[in-house]
Design a protein around this motif. Sequence first.
Motif, PDB file in Angstrom:
ATOM      1  N   LEU A 140       0.784  -1.225   0.135  1.00 59.04           N
ATOM      2  CA  LEU A 140      -0.023  -0.060   0.012  1.00 59.04           C
ATOM      3  C   LEU A 140       0.763   1.271  -0.027  1.00 59.04           C
ATOM      4  CD1 LEU A 140      -2.674  -1.230   2.447  1.00 59.04           C
ATOM      5  CD2 LEU A 140      -3.046  -0.651  -0.015  1.00 59.04           C
ATOM      6  N   ALA A 141       1.869   1.189   0.751  1.00 62.46           N
ATOM      7  CA  ALA A 141       2.910   2.528   0.832  1.00 62.46           C
ATOM      8  C   ALA A 141       3.545   2.413  -0.555  1.00 62.46           C
ATOM      9  CB  ALA A 141       4.308   2.137   1.724  1.00 62.46           C
ATOM     10  N   GLY A 142       3.745   1.534  -1.450  1.00 68.17           N
ATOM     11  CA  GLY A 142       4.160   1.707  -2.955  1.00 68.17           C
ATOM     12  C   GLY A 142       2.907   2.319  -3.633  1.00 68.17           C
ATOM     13  N   MET A 143       1.770   1.856  -3.385  1.00 66.32           N
ATOM     14  CA  MET A 143       0.594   2.469  -4.158  1.00 66.32           C
ATOM     15  C   MET A 143       0.520   3.977  -3.959  1.00 66.32           C
ATOM     16  SD  MET A 143      -2.377  -0.722  -4.082  1.00 66.32           S
ATOM     17  CE  MET A 143      -1.774  -2.303  -4.784  1.00 66.32           C
ATOM     18  N   GLU A 144       0.247   4.127  -2.649  1.00 65.25           N
ATOM     19  CA  GLU A 144       0.202   5.665  -2.220  1.00 65.25           C
ATOM     20  C   GLU A 144       1.341   6.554  -2.890  1.00 65.25           C
ATOM     21  OE1 GLU A 144      -2.370   6.966  -0.449  1.00 65.25           O
ATOM     22  OE2 GLU A 144      -2.920   5.454   1.010  1.00 65.25           O
ATOM     23  N   LYS A 145       2.564   6.129  -2.887  1.00 63.15           N
ATOM     24  CA  LYS A 145       3.772   6.865  -3.300  1.00 63.15           C
ATOM     25  C   LYS A 145       3.331   7.245  -4.840  1.00 63.15           C
ATOM     26  CE  LYS A 145       8.558   6.068  -3.737  1.00 63.15           C
ATOM     27  NZ  LYS A 145       9.592   4.916  -3.467  1.00 63.15           N
ATOM     28  N   VAL A 146       2.716   6.200  -5.550  1.00 65.49           N
ATOM     29  CA  VAL A 146       2.408   6.433  -7.036  1.00 65.49           C
ATOM     30  C   VAL A 146       1.114   7.427  -7.145  1.00 65.49           C
ATOM     31  CG1 VAL A 146       1.936   5.470  -9.269  1.00 65.49           C
ATOM     32  CG2 VAL A 146       3.902   4.620  -8.028  1.00 65.49           C
ATOM     33  N   VAL A 147       0.169   7.024  -6.547  1.00 62.06           N
ATOM     34  CA  VAL A 147      -1.078   7.758  -6.587  1.00 62.06           C
ATOM     35  C   VAL A 147      -1.090   8.952  -6.401  1.00 62.06           C
ATOM     36  CG1 VAL A 147      -2.175   5.301  -6.594  1.00 62.06           C
ATOM     37  CG2 VAL A 147      -2.465   6.892  -4.709  1.00 62.06           C
ATOM     38  N   ASN A 148      -0.350   9.524  -5.312  1.00 64.39           N
ATOM     39  CA  ASN A 148      -0.500  10.595  -4.950  1.00 64.39           C
ATOM     40  C   ASN A 148       0.179  11.636  -5.703  1.00 64.39           C
ATOM     41  OD1 ASN A 148      -1.767  10.046  -2.266  1.00 64.39           O
ATOM     42  ND2 ASN A 148       0.075   9.765  -1.097  1.00 64.39           N
ATOM     43  N   LYS A 149       1.397  11.211  -6.137  1.00 64.33           N
ATOM     44  CA  LYS A 149       2.060  11.918  -7.167  1.00 64.33           C
ATOM     45  C   LYS A 149       1.200  12.130  -8.499  1.00 64.33           C
ATOM     46  CE  LYS A 149       6.451  10.191  -6.964  1.00 64.33           C
ATOM     47  NZ  LYS A 149       7.442   9.126  -7.748  1.00 64.33           N
ATOM     48  N   SER A 150       0.471  11.433  -8.643  1.00 65.75           N
ATOM     49  CA  SER A 150      -0.698  11.394 -10.044  1.00 65.75           C
ATOM     50  C   SER A 150      -1.906  12.120  -9.557  1.00 65.75           C
ATOM     51  CB  SER A 150      -0.957  10.110 -10.647  1.00 65.75           C
ATOM     52  OG  SER A 150       0.224   9.677 -11.035  1.00 65.75           O
ATOM     53  N   SER A 151      -2.158  12.719  -8.292  1.00 62.23           N
ATOM     54  CA  SER A 151      -3.516  13.437  -7.846  1.00 62.23           C
ATOM     55  C   SER A 151      -4.574  12.543  -7.790  1.00 62.23           C
ATOM     56  CB  SER A 151      -3.777  14.613  -8.910  1.00 62.23           C
ATOM     57  OG  SER A 151      -2.651  15.356  -8.842  1.00 62.23           O
ATOM     58  N   TYR A 152      -4.299  11.235  -7.614  1.00 60.53           N
ATOM     59  CA  TYR A 152      -5.257  10.179  -7.280  1.00 60.53           C
ATOM     60  C   TYR A 152      -5.500   9.882  -5.818  1.00 60.53           C
ATOM     61  CZ  TYR A 152      -5.920   8.853 -12.178  1.00 60.53           C
ATOM     62  OH  TYR A 152      -5.979   8.587 -13.568  1.00 60.53           O
ATOM     63  N   ASN A 153      -6.504   9.333  -5.481  1.00 63.81           N
ATOM     64  CA  ASN A 153      -6.675   8.882  -4.114  1.00 63.81           C
ATOM     65  C   ASN A 153      -6.918   7.620  -3.840  1.00 63.81           C
ATOM     66  OD1 ASN A 153      -6.311   9.852  -1.375  1.00 63.81           O
ATOM     67  ND2 ASN A 153      -8.083  11.202  -1.459  1.00 63.81           N
ATOM     68  N   LEU A 154      -6.425   6.810  -2.848  1.00 62.42           N
ATOM     69  CA  LEU A 154      -6.645   5.301  -2.764  1.00 62.42           C
ATOM     70  C   LEU A 154      -8.043   5.274  -1.775  1.00 62.42           C
ATOM     71  CD1 LEU A 154      -3.509   3.534  -2.193  1.00 62.42           C
ATOM     72  CD2 LEU A 154      -4.637   3.765  -4.421  1.00 62.42           C
ATOM     73  N   ILE A 155      -8.951   4.404  -2.120  1.00 57.76           N
ATOM     74  CA  ILE A 155      -9.618   3.868  -1.010  1.00 57.76           C
ATOM     75  C   ILE A 155      -9.496   2.543  -0.941  1.00 57.76           C
ATOM     76  CG2 ILE A 155     -11.426   5.789  -0.798  1.00 57.76           C
ATOM     77  CD1 ILE A 155     -13.253   4.217  -2.456  1.00 57.76           C
ATOM     78  N   ILE A 156      -9.567   1.726   0.463  1.00 61.75           N
ATOM     79  CA  ILE A 156      -8.958   0.420   0.782  1.00 61.75           C
ATOM     80  C   ILE A 156     -10.087  -0.140   1.356  1.00 61.75           C
ATOM     81  CG2 ILE A 156      -7.322  -0.776   1.746  1.00 61.75           C
ATOM     82  CD1 ILE A 156      -5.542   2.149   1.750  1.00 61.75           C
ATOM     83  N   SER A 157     -10.404  -1.476   0.943  1.00 65.33           N
ATOM     84  CA  SER A 157     -11.264  -2.194   1.803  1.00 65.33           C
ATOM     85  C   SER A 157     -10.571  -3.782   2.062  1.00 65.33           C
ATOM     86  CB  SER A 157     -12.607  -2.199   1.376  1.00 65.33           C
ATOM     87  OG  SER A 157     -12.768  -3.035  -0.005  1.00 65.33           O
ATOM     88  N   GLN A 158     -10.987  -4.376   3.061  1.00 66.89           N
ATOM     89  CA  GLN A 158     -10.371  -5.604   3.267  1.00 66.89           C
ATOM     90  C   GLN A 158     -11.370  -6.541   3.141  1.00 66.89           C
ATOM     91  OE1 GLN A 158      -8.410  -5.999   7.113  1.00 66.89           O
ATOM     92  NE2 GLN A 158      -9.640  -4.670   8.016  1.00 66.89           N
ATOM     93  N   SER A 159     -11.178  -7.735   2.614  1.00 67.07           N
ATOM     94  CA  SER A 159     -12.282  -8.760   2.385  1.00 67.07           C
ATOM     95  C   SER A 159     -12.131  -9.882   3.767  1.00 67.07           C
ATOM     96  CB  SER A 159     -11.791  -9.632   1.173  1.00 67.07           C
ATOM     97  OG  SER A 159     -10.635 -10.434   1.352  1.00 67.07           O
ATOM     98  N   LEU A 160     -11.259  -9.594   4.515  1.00 67.60           N
ATOM     99  CA  LEU A 160     -11.075 -10.568   5.682  1.00 67.60           C
ATOM    100  C   LEU A 160     -10.901 -11.989   5.147  1.00 67.60           C
ATOM    101  CD1 LEU A 160     -13.312  -8.723   8.133  1.00 67.60           C
ATOM    102  CD2 LEU A 160     -10.644  -8.412   8.067  1.00 67.60           C
ATOM    103  N   GLU A 161     -10.338 -12.526   4.124  1.00 67.54           N
ATOM    104  CA  GLU A 161     -10.092 -13.698   3.526  1.00 67.54           C
ATOM    105  C   GLU A 161     -11.425 -14.376   3.189  1.00 67.54           C
ATOM    106  OE1 GLU A 161      -7.453 -14.833   2.754  1.00 67.54           O
ATOM    107  OE2 GLU A 161      -5.788 -14.509   4.010  1.00 67.54           O
ATOM    108  N   SER A 162     -12.429 -13.497   3.276  1.00 69.46           N
ATOM    109  CA  SER A 162     -13.909 -13.992   2.586  1.00 69.46           C
ATOM    110  C   SER A 162     -14.317 -13.634   1.313  1.00 69.46           C
ATOM    111  CB  SER A 162     -14.827 -13.768   3.981  1.00 69.46           C
ATOM    112  OG  SER A 162     -16.336 -13.493   3.182  1.00 69.46           O
ATOM    113  N   VAL A 163     -14.766 -14.490   0.661  1.00 67.14           N
ATOM    114  CA  VAL A 163     -15.341 -14.138  -0.737  1.00 67.14           C
ATOM    115  C   VAL A 163     -16.539 -13.365  -0.681  1.00 67.14           C
ATOM    116  CG1 VAL A 163     -16.356 -16.148  -1.526  1.00 67.14           C
ATOM    117  CG2 VAL A 163     -15.689 -14.936  -3.047  1.00 67.14           C
ATOM    118  N   LYS A 164     -17.280 -13.753   0.133  1.00 69.86           N
ATOM    119  CA  LYS A 164     -18.596 -12.924   0.488  1.00 69.86           C
ATOM    120  C   LYS A 164     -18.245 -11.432   0.804  1.00 69.86           C
ATOM    121  CE  LYS A 164     -22.556 -13.379   3.281  1.00 69.86           C
ATOM    122  NZ  LYS A 164     -23.016 -13.534   4.554  1.00 69.86           N
ATOM    123  N   LYS A 165     -17.142 -11.372   1.394  1.00 73.36           N
ATOM    124  CA  LYS A 165     -17.131 -10.004   1.893  1.00 73.36           C
ATOM    125  C   LYS A 165     -16.486  -9.270   0.615  1.00 73.36           C
ATOM    126  CE  LYS A 165     -15.271  -6.944   5.715  1.00 73.36           C
ATOM    127  NZ  LYS A 165     -15.827  -5.757   4.985  1.00 73.36           N
TER     128      LYS A 165
END
Lengths: 342, 342
Positions: free
Chosen positions: A81-106
């Motif tokens: 995620l640190a690597g992703m943030e580094k790149v997207v912030n430079k390009s003025s994008y913003n990340l939103i993140i969610s976790q599946s908690l290892e469940s396909v349903k979620k």
Amino acid sequence: MEKEITIYDIAKLLNLSPATVSRALNDHPAINSNTKSVIAAKAKEMGYRSNTFASNLRRQRTDTIGVIVPRLNSHFMSTVLAGMEKVVNKSSYNLIISQSLESVKKEIANAKTMFNSRVDGLLVSVAYDTDNTDHFDAFVKRGIPLLFFDRVLEHKQGTSIIIDNTKAGYEAVSHLIEQGCRRILYITGNLKRNVYADRLKGYRLALLEHGLPYLDELVMVTDLSQEAGIEAARLIQRMDKKPDGLFIANDLCAVSCMSALRKNGFSIPDDIAVVGFNNDPVSVVIEPNLTTIDYPGEKMGEIAAQSLINHLNGSLDIQNTNTIILHSELLIRQSSVKKGAN
Amino acid sequence: MEKEITIYDIAKLLNLSPATVSRALNDHPAINSNTKSVIAAKAKEMGYRSNTFASNLRRQRTDTIGVIVPRLNSHFMSTVLAGMEKVVNKSSYNLIISQSLESVKKEIANAKTMFNSRVDGLLVSVAYDTDNTDHFDAFVKRGIPLLFFDRVLEHKQGTSIIIDNTKAGYEAVSHLIEQGCRRILYITGNLKRNVYADRLKGYRLALLEHGLPYLDELVMVTDLSQEAGIEAARLIQRMDKKPDGLFIANDLCAVSCMSALRKNGFSIPDDIAVVGFNNDPVSVVIEPNLTTIDYPGEKMGEIAAQSLINHLNGSLDIQNTNTIILHSELLIRQSSVKKGAN
């Protein structure tokens, strides 16, 4: 909750037509800049939320990239995620993140949330029990780029970014064999997932090449948690023919297994040599320091995000790039180096 | 990218009125269920994304809760998020998460993204340099509940969830004094943030109560990273009058400082006793095991999410609850227990 403010409300208050308000908020050239300022100020004051569909009609962008990960509680995922943030912030994008908690349903629910949040692109590492990519079809259908990293699935559209897990597993196990190990236990996650299945392939290849037999009893499938490490130590304690080497598919599990084994009187590496995976910081806190595979998490995050952004900017078509493989490296430390070996 | 599918497109294809399509997609009782199924199937097939405004007109909900945190790469934050997930999943909400990377500028961008994603509520732990709550005004104005946890700011609307950091700091430092420490170095994060400032208050109170002087030179402000721990060890090495106790405001930094000190020939706890903060798993991997404050991260996450959901369900008004304080606990381990003390 209050009622949503619409352009009709703003138009009414300013005694303008809704079309003028809409055009002004969309920066239409036909509206003069004074009028635009007045309308923008009033919209802000009233708490108007740009309807993404309306305000981005011209470019259809929200400047938001969605990320779905199995779990956030790992050092490896933090570095990705640190690597992703580094790149997207430079390009003025913003990340939103969610976790599946290892469940396909979620994971399915997360995909829906990301779709309705109108992300411009989606980066995914799949859950423990994900079988297919149906829940991502809506993205493909709408032309929203989709990219899998680390834990990937076969899919026709889009790129996958991985390390060569077979090679990494092969190197880890070959190293243990070179240190004199003959009964090597592989403690793994779900073998449905490419990362664990490929490491198993590497394990088998190393045994084969060194003339050692492959035994089902020496492959232990767990959830790779800290608790699983302690449980594995308990099972080893009870084994008639004990292993003399462990290859454990993440460092967190490896460290807790090592601690538990030492408490039970095993000497590391002399009784049992141990190799982990990921190069978590904890691998150099534990004594003896843990031999592990350096996993290029930050690089993986950077390349995943950059590939997606390049696709959005039209400078790369990820439909034409199938797989990007990054380098990993075996870091040999004290937990696996037996005296007198080599 | 493709053009967004609208209810007009669906209506045209099915030869129905847009109003019927809209009503069907909003599950309006006036539309019969067969028609609803046909319309829903066609909408799915065409890749229609429910316009949140339209589809949730009646209840104005997206079932999404936003979370903004300083950084995701800490065990503490993982446990907080685990607590939040536990609660929101039970109530069929979904979390979207973003990190400010300790920058107020990014926190402002995150708040905007969350607002435009139409979250039903927002949970925030503020960045290193956040000075005011202006960027959250839009939420308050729209009646979207806002709740701060751990790192909080004074604000009129909404609840803050914290531990009693003053008490925790007081207990940590009192313990070190009882072990015979007389020169206790406090290694802290930015003193603008309540969590670090309050721990400093506890540090000062403990010194005062035990008749020890407060010295500015014994308060070291850092970013509490692993690198900061190594740098602190370097500075300690160079100090003329060395400290005999360290109180370090997070475990990650404490562990790396301890390792570096031991490499430099210091004995822990005999030369320098150490107390950390958070009870990270790494605190029981390091030798000697680290005395620390058990921080109820999961509980904090659960209570924050539950309070927000209760507010959304109308069973609690968070405007009337100012502060919720959770219990923390000093866990005494070998890193701070001097031989012959007490």
